[in-house]
Design a protein around this motif. Structure first.
Motif, PDB file in Angstrom:
ATOM      1  N   ALA A 121     -45.217  99.424 -32.492  1.00 18.88           N
ATOM      2  CA  ALA A 121     -45.846 100.293 -31.504  1.00 18.88           C
ATOM      3  C   ALA A 121     -46.722 101.367 -32.138  1.00 18.88           C
ATOM      4  CB  ALA A 121     -44.780 100.942 -30.632  1.00 18.88           C
ATOM      5  N   GLY A 122     -46.781 101.400 -33.477  1.00 17.72           N
ATOM      6  CA  GLY A 122     -47.654 102.353 -34.146  1.00 17.72           C
ATOM      7  C   GLY A 122     -47.010 103.665 -34.531  1.00 17.72           C
ATOM      8  N   THR A 123     -45.686 103.713 -34.591  1.00 16.26           N
ATOM      9  CA  THR A 123     -44.982 104.916 -35.042  1.00 16.26           C
ATOM     10  C   THR A 123     -44.785 104.843 -36.546  1.00 16.26           C
ATOM     11  OG1 THR A 123     -43.807 105.179 -32.951  1.00 16.26           O
ATOM     12  CG2 THR A 123     -42.853 106.268 -34.873  1.00 16.26           C
ATOM     13  N   LEU A 124     -45.160 105.905 -37.249  1.00 20.80           N
ATOM     14  CA  LEU A 124     -45.007 105.948 -38.703  1.00 20.80           C
ATOM     15  C   LEU A 124     -43.539 106.195 -39.051  1.00 20.80           C
ATOM     16  CD1 LEU A 124     -46.470 105.904 -41.456  1.00 20.80           C
ATOM     17  CD2 LEU A 124     -46.731 108.386 -41.233  1.00 20.80           C
ATOM     18  N   LEU A 125     -42.921 105.240 -39.725  1.00 25.45           N
ATOM     19  CA  LEU A 125     -41.510 105.353 -40.106  1.00 25.45           C
ATOM     20  C   LEU A 125     -41.335 106.068 -41.434  1.00 25.45           C
ATOM     21  CD1 LEU A 125     -40.405 101.708 -39.214  1.00 25.45           C
ATOM     22  CD2 LEU A 125     -39.663 103.791 -38.028  1.00 25.45           C
ATOM     23  N   ALA A 126     -42.145 105.692 -42.417  1.00 23.07           N
ATOM     24  CA  ALA A 126     -41.994 106.262 -43.758  1.00 23.07           C
ATOM     25  C   ALA A 126     -43.265 106.038 -44.556  1.00 23.07           C
ATOM     26  CB  ALA A 126     -40.798 105.626 -44.485  1.00 23.07           C
ATOM     27  N   THR A 127     -43.478 106.886 -45.551  1.00 22.28           N
ATOM     28  CA  THR A 127     -44.501 106.669 -46.555  1.00 22.28           C
ATOM     29  C   THR A 127     -43.828 106.720 -47.916  1.00 22.28           C
ATOM     30  OG1 THR A 127     -45.025 109.044 -46.556  1.00 22.28           O
ATOM     31  CG2 THR A 127     -46.409 107.608 -45.197  1.00 22.28           C
ATOM     32  N   SER A 128     -44.437 106.070 -48.897  1.00 26.66           N
ATOM     33  CA  SER A 128     -43.849 106.094 -50.229  1.00 26.66           C
ATOM     34  C   SER A 128     -44.942 106.121 -51.285  1.00 26.66           C
ATOM     35  CB  SER A 128     -42.936 104.873 -50.456  1.00 26.66           C
ATOM     36  OG  SER A 128     -43.690 103.689 -50.602  1.00 26.66           O
ATOM     37  N   HIS A 129     -44.558 106.558 -52.456  1.00 25.10           N
ATOM     38  CA  HIS A 129     -45.469 106.592 -53.594  1.00 25.10           C
ATOM     39  C   HIS A 129     -44.657 106.234 -54.821  1.00 25.10           C
ATOM     40  CE1 HIS A 129     -49.694 107.804 -54.245  1.00 25.10           C
ATOM     41  NE2 HIS A 129     -49.315 107.924 -55.499  1.00 25.10           N
ATOM     42  N   GLN A 130     -45.238 105.422 -55.686  1.00 25.32           N
ATOM     43  CA  GLN A 130     -44.508 105.077 -56.902  1.00 25.32           C
ATOM     44  C   GLN A 130     -45.428 104.960 -58.098  1.00 25.32           C
ATOM     45  OE1 GLN A 130     -43.128 100.692 -57.357  1.00 25.32           O
ATOM     46  NE2 GLN A 130     -42.825 101.148 -55.175  1.00 25.32           N
ATOM     47  N   LEU A 131     -44.821 105.138 -59.266  1.00 19.30           N
ATOM     48  CA  LEU A 131     -45.507 104.960 -60.541  1.00 19.30           C
ATOM     49  C   LEU A 131     -44.946 103.706 -61.192  1.00 19.30           C
ATOM     50  CD1 LEU A 131     -47.481 106.225 -62.667  1.00 19.30           C
ATOM     51  CD2 LEU A 131     -45.431 107.183 -63.734  1.00 19.30           C
ATOM     52  N   VAL A 132     -45.833 102.820 -61.645  1.00 18.11           N
ATOM     53  CA  VAL A 132     -45.438 101.523 -62.202  1.00 18.11           C
ATOM     54  C   VAL A 132     -46.041 101.370 -63.589  1.00 18.11           C
ATOM     55  CG1 VAL A 132     -45.556  99.021 -61.859  1.00 18.11           C
ATOM     56  CG2 VAL A 132     -45.381 100.532 -59.872  1.00 18.11           C
ATOM     57  N   TYR A 133     -45.238 100.896 -64.536  1.00 13.84           N
ATOM     58  CA  TYR A 133     -45.797 100.575 -65.858  1.00 13.84           C
ATOM     59  C   TYR A 133     -46.207  99.109 -65.861  1.00 13.84           C
ATOM     60  CZ  TYR A 133     -42.181  97.493 -67.733  1.00 13.84           C
ATOM     61  OH  TYR A 133     -41.370  96.416 -67.949  1.00 13.84           O
ATOM     62  N   PHE A 134     -47.183  98.753 -66.681  1.00 12.73           N
ATOM     63  CA  PHE A 134     -47.568  97.346 -66.798  1.00 12.73           C
ATOM     64  C   PHE A 134     -48.114  97.069 -68.189  1.00 12.73           C
ATOM     65  CE2 PHE A 134     -51.468  99.451 -65.325  1.00 12.73           C
ATOM     66  CZ  PHE A 134     -52.443  98.882 -66.135  1.00 12.73           C
ATOM     67  N   LYS A 135     -48.099  95.796 -68.548  1.00 14.26           N
ATOM     68  CA  LYS A 135     -48.689  95.327 -69.802  1.00 14.26           C
ATOM     69  C   LYS A 135     -49.713  94.261 -69.448  1.00 14.26           C
ATOM     70  CE  LYS A 135     -44.542  96.183 -72.590  1.00 14.26           C
ATOM     71  NZ  LYS A 135     -43.513  95.567 -73.482  1.00 14.26           N
ATOM     72  N   ALA A 136     -50.973  94.572 -69.573  1.00 15.70           N
ATOM     73  CA  ALA A 136     -52.027  93.605 -69.248  1.00 15.70           C
ATOM     74  C   ALA A 136     -53.339  94.038 -69.898  1.00 15.70           C
ATOM     75  CB  ALA A 136     -52.216  93.514 -67.749  1.00 15.70           C
TER      76      ALA A 136
END
Length: 271
Positions: A256-271
């Motif tokens: 219905a368009g209600t914002l439940l949650a937001t999130s932010h994360q930091l990710v390491y990678f090898k590429a």
């Protein structure tokens, strides 16, 4: 549908209070990742420890989890300590250990919500109804993904090399499989269902993992309960890749368009 302890998710986040005030838990093979358990279930388990603490007040407002070192298969211990209780917020420090070694640390904020001015300045992504999209098959070698019904509208990921993408945006309808009524614990786990954005951007599997995950809960318990076992509309993208690290910003919405949650994360990678 009412969640019971028989659901794989509830088994995975199950905790036993110990006489010394800590909580004992056990990793679940159902939610195993390529290395250690699925980070979303680890985060949900830490949140559950605070929720079960006898001194807990209010509902979850935010959770930040720092994945300090790989979690091994087997038992673990969670310590949840209230650092400060104010009139409207309560701050927690949470630690998961195995054999006395710190594996994960977290901070959580719980609080009492009040009727105030309210506005949402972002809009949900455009997406067809969930029932019009076929669920995507999940890779056999990533067990935790089998516990989610995923219907992608943009940015689906295939483990077979597919070539680079122009951006890292993924949008999908997602819910527990088998269906389970949403609560703040399952919402926590769903906040982490996106594969690392570097894999989508490069179009291939590369070594990557979450270093730190923060979740902000915008919906109160009543709003979350109203969602029932209907799919959540989830979207995520990275804003920057470089020097072995990338971020990811995500939003989770009701149909219905209600914002439940937001999130932010930091990710390491090898590429």
């Amino acid at each position: 549908m009412t969640a019971t302890v028989s659901h794989p998710f509830d088994q995975a986040v199950h905790l036993t209070p110990e006489p010394d005030g800590t909580f004992g838990g056990q990793t679940s093979q159902d939610y195993a990742n390529m290395v250690g358990p699925f980070g979303g279930v680890t985060a949900a388990t830490l949140l559950r420890a605070v929720s079960r603490h006898p001194q807990r007040l209010g509902e979850p407002l935010s959770l930040t989890v720092n994945y300090a070192s790989p979690i091994g298969d087997g038992p673990f211990v969670i310590t949840a300590d209230p650092a400060q209780t104010n009139r409207s917020t309560q701050h927690w420090i949470v630690t998961m250990t195995q054999d006395g070694v710190v594996k994960t640390t977290a901070t959580a904020v719980f609080g009492t919500r009040r009727d105030t001015f309210a506005a949402t300045e972002i809009a949900p992504p455009r997406a067809p109804e969930a029932r019009t999209i076929a669920p995507q098959e999940t890779p056999e070698f990533i067990p935790w993904m089998r516990n989610y019904e995923m219907r992608f509208t943009a940015g689906s990921f295939d483990v077979a090399p597919s070539g680079p993408a122009n951006d890292s945006t993924t949008t999908l309808w997602v819910r527990d499989a088998p269906p389970r009524s949403l609560d703040h614990f399952s919402l926590t786990a769903i906040s982490d269902v996106f594969v690392p954005r570097i894999m989508l951007r490069l179009g291939r599997v590369v070594p990557a993992g979450t270093v730190s995950l923060s979740i902000y809960f915008h919906a109160d318990a009543a709003t979350v309960v109203e969602q029932g076992d209907e799919p959540v509309l989830a979207t995520a993208r990275s804003q920057h890749f470089g020097a072995g690290f990338a971020d990811q910003a995500a939003q989770l919405w009701t149909g219905a368009g209600t914002l439940l949650a937001t999130s932010h994360q930091l990710v390491y990678f090898k590429a």
